[in-house]
Scaffold this motif. Structure first.
Motif, PDB file in Angstrom:
ATOM      1  N   TYR A 182       0.757  -1.139  -0.025  1.00 41.72           N
ATOM      2  CA  TYR A 182      -0.108   0.134  -0.108  1.00 41.72           C
ATOM      3  C   TYR A 182       0.962   1.281  -0.046  1.00 41.72           C
ATOM      4  O   TYR A 182       2.054   1.054   0.043  1.00 41.72           O
ATOM      5  CB  TYR A 182      -0.871  -0.086   1.099  1.00 41.72           C
TER       6      TYR A 182
ATOM      7  N   ARG B 184     -15.089  -1.350   3.867  1.00 43.97           N
ATOM      8  CA  ARG B 184     -13.924  -0.424   3.974  1.00 43.97           C
ATOM      9  C   ARG B 184     -12.817  -0.915   4.750  1.00 43.97           C
ATOM     10  O   ARG B 184     -13.112  -1.782   5.627  1.00 43.97           O
ATOM     11  CB  ARG B 184     -14.401   0.803   4.611  1.00 43.97           C
TER      12      ARG B 184
ATOM     13  N   PRO C 219      -3.683  -2.488  -3.684  1.00 47.08           N
ATOM     14  CA  PRO C 219      -4.804  -1.908  -4.149  1.00 47.08           C
ATOM     15  C   PRO C 219      -5.410  -2.253  -5.163  1.00 47.08           C
ATOM     16  O   PRO C 219      -4.491  -2.443  -6.178  1.00 47.08           O
ATOM     17  CB  PRO C 219      -4.236  -0.493  -3.967  1.00 47.08           C
TER      18      PRO C 219
ATOM     19  N   ALA D  12      -3.315   4.751  -6.262  1.00 42.62           N
ATOM     20  CA  ALA D  12      -3.650   5.736  -5.580  1.00 42.62           C
ATOM     21  C   ALA D  12      -3.243   7.210  -6.082  1.00 42.62           C
ATOM     22  O   ALA D  12      -4.041   8.045  -6.073  1.00 42.62           O
ATOM     23  CB  ALA D  12      -2.543   5.946  -4.221  1.00 42.62           C
TER      24      ALA D  12
ATOM     25  N   GLU E  28      -9.034  10.342  -3.798  1.00 45.19           N
ATOM     26  CA  GLU E  28      -8.243   9.988  -2.800  1.00 45.19           C
ATOM     27  C   GLU E  28      -8.838   9.535  -1.577  1.00 45.19           C
ATOM     28  O   GLU E  28      -9.567  10.269  -1.159  1.00 45.19           O
ATOM     29  CB  GLU E  28      -7.170  11.384  -2.573  1.00 45.19           C
ATOM     30  N   GLY E  29      -8.096   8.681  -0.963  1.00 51.08           N
ATOM     31  CA  GLY E  29      -8.702   8.162   0.501  1.00 51.08           C
ATOM     32  C   GLY E  29     -10.073   7.233   0.006  1.00 51.08           C
ATOM     33  O   GLY E  29     -10.552   6.891   1.215  1.00 51.08           O
TER      34      GLY E  29
ATOM     35  N   VAL F 176     -10.420   5.143  -2.982  1.00 47.36           N
ATOM     36  CA  VAL F 176     -10.053   4.079  -3.620  1.00 47.36           C
ATOM     37  C   VAL F 176      -8.476   4.088  -3.968  1.00 47.36           C
ATOM     38  O   VAL F 176      -7.972   5.216  -3.763  1.00 47.36           O
ATOM     39  CB  VAL F 176     -10.707   3.856  -4.962  1.00 47.36           C
TER      40      VAL F 176
ATOM     41  N   ASN G 157      -5.935   2.708  -2.673  1.00 47.23           N
ATOM     42  CA  ASN G 157      -4.997   2.476  -1.668  1.00 47.23           C
ATOM     43  C   ASN G 157      -5.682   1.667  -0.423  1.00 47.23           C
ATOM     44  O   ASN G 157      -6.814   1.290  -0.609  1.00 47.23           O
ATOM     45  CB  ASN G 157      -4.584   3.785  -0.952  1.00 47.23           C
TER      46      ASN G 157
ATOM     47  N   CYS H 121     -10.300   3.618   3.359  1.00 48.99           N
ATOM     48  CA  CYS H 121     -10.588   3.468   1.990  1.00 48.99           C
ATOM     49  C   CYS H 121     -11.471   2.253   1.761  1.00 48.99           C
ATOM     50  O   CYS H 121     -11.706   1.233   2.418  1.00 48.99           O
ATOM     51  CB  CYS H 121      -9.282   2.872   1.193  1.00 48.99           C
TER      52      CYS H 121
END
Ligand code: GUN
Ligand code: ZN
Length: 432
Positions: free
Chosen positions: A10, A39, A68, A361, A370-371, A373, A375, A380
């Motif tokens: 990650y 999540r 990811p 990312a 961001e935050g 998907v 990662n 996430c």
């Protein structure tokens, strides 16, 4: 809640940008949020997390790497069968293959059948978020959204706007095209994991009235995405110069119509200058880098050094069917070749961590996700791939000899394809 024990790849967080971490004996814990969406609850060393999550069932994936799910920033679902169609360059390729294929999507049953194959192919290759063109037929959009909803894929798409310089069967009507787009926004945008993108095909295929209407729609729906193509091919650029002789550049035409902003994604952006780059950076618009397509169609080479200097957002994309593969590994390898081409300007080659980031990312960040998907940090959405580094004899040999994270990632980028992806897990459903 559920947990997976494996090696886990990650990205450590926004501050370190594309600094990848490989937790060699890791634990990934997922659980539902208030809406029931899975999540990431925790990620880290098994030895540290196991006591905290003692009651949670653990799936043991020994010898496997969890990473990811990939984010494809630009792909065309109606071009599933256009892959590998040879032409002298972009414009003849559009005329000879692309438009005739896209015409088939006027038939809803055809669209539905293609959508099923398309989404299955994305998932088989480990792509869990896709930013896709549909065709100019609203039925093609409905078919793709419906299938993505069934498979719980995070998908952004839109009806292509193209009211000129296109043949019967794919050319649309200016006013109706904008009404259709708005109706589709209202039906699909924000439903489950789906998002709408206002989709002018490219400057030559849209009248000024259609581009103006698209910009007005974008102003009324600021959280809807925009997608188009820009500065891919020299003949295309000459055409845009004829259509807009007073425009400073191709990209400035989109700016004039209010189509450069955050959540706007322009595929290619190869033949641009520093003023264009500043326009991207200042507006928050992003570039989708499509290396297999650019190499296949002979369009040119994305200038990584100039992009890094200007600081605009970009990420990787397959651009199937100009692109030659659904596999993120093939796309990352082609991006590496493109980066090598610009090696002297960049000073260094693209690192494997940077390539991987651009397809996960980094792409998510460029899409404003961001935050969400791309990662596996806590919070996430739980979209990930299970990679089997022993998937082929050569991969097994090469990955076993990797003495660093960079060597391991490079082995997978260079030798990997769909065989490396043992399983794709998405936030609500499991597929394989
Ligand atoms: N420019 C306009 N339409 C297209 C398309 O379908 N593919 C690519 N690569 N470029 C385009
Ligand atoms: Zn494209």
């Amino acid at each position: 809640m559920k947990a997976w024990r494996a090696s886990i790849l990650y990205f450590a967080g926004p501050a370190q940008a594309h600094q990848a971490v490989l937790e060699s004996d890791g634990l990934l814990v997922t659980g539902p949020d208030a809406q029931g969406r899975q999540r990431v609850q925790a990620v880290g060393a098994y030895s540290q997390l196991a006591p905290r999550f003692a009651g949670v069932p653990v799936e043991q994936l020994s010898g496997r790497i969890i990473a990811p799910g990939f984010v494809d920033m630009h792909i065309h679902y109606p071009q599933l069968d256009v892959i590998g169609s040879p032409a002298d360059g972009l414009l003849p390729w559009l005329e000879s293959y692309t438009f005739p294929h896209e015409k088939r999507f006027e038939v809803p049953e055809y669209s539905a059948q293609a959508a099923t194959v398309f989404i299955a192919e994305l998932l088989r290759n480990g792509v869990t978020t896709a930013f896709s063109f549909a065709s100019s037929h609203p039925a093609s959009v409905n078919a793709l959204f419906a299938e993505a909803q069934t498979r719980s894929l995070r998908l952004i798409t839109g009806k292509v706007l193209m009211d000129q310089n296109a043949p019967d069967g794919v050319r649309d009507d200016t006013e109706q095209s904008l009404l259709d787009s708005e109706a589709l926004i209202q039906r699909w945008h924000g439903v489950d994991r789906l998002g709408y993108a206002i989709t002018p095909r490219f400057v030559p295929s849209c009248s000024a009235a259609q581009l103006r209407g698209a910009g007005e729609l974008a102003a009324r729906y600021p959280d809807v995405w925009i997608q188009s193509h820009a500065a891919e091919n020299r003949d295309e650029i000459a055409w845009v110069r004829q259509l807009y002789p007073d425009a400073r550049s191709y990209l400035s035409v989109y700016e004039r119509f209010g189509l450069l902003r955050q959540r706007a994604v322009y595929a290619h952006c190869i033949h641009i200058d520093d003023e264009d780059r500043a326009l991207l950076q200042g507006s928050g618009a992003a570039a989708a880098v499509c290396p297999t397509s650019n190499l296949f169609l002979g369009s040119g080479f994305f200038d990584y050094a100039a992009a890094e200097r200007a600081g605009f957002q970009f990420g990787l994309a397959s651009d199937v069917g100009g692109g030659t593969s659904f596999s993120p590994f093939h796309t990352m390898l082609a991006a590496y070749y493109v980066g090598r081409e610009g090696h002297s300007k960049l000073g260094v080659s693209l690192s494997p961590q940077s390539l991987w980031w651009q397809h996960t990312a980094g792409a998510a960040r460029a899409l404003g996700l961001e935050g969400v998907v791309g990662n596996l940090l806590p919070g996430c959405e739980a979209d990930f791939v299970v990679l089997n580094p022993q998937a082929t004899p050569l991969l097994a040999r090469k990955t076993a000899q990797a003495a660093s994270l960079d060597e391991l990632l490079f082995a997978m980028i260079v030798l990997g394809d769909d065989r490396l992806v043992e399983k794709t897990v998405i936030s609500q459903a499991e597929t394989s």
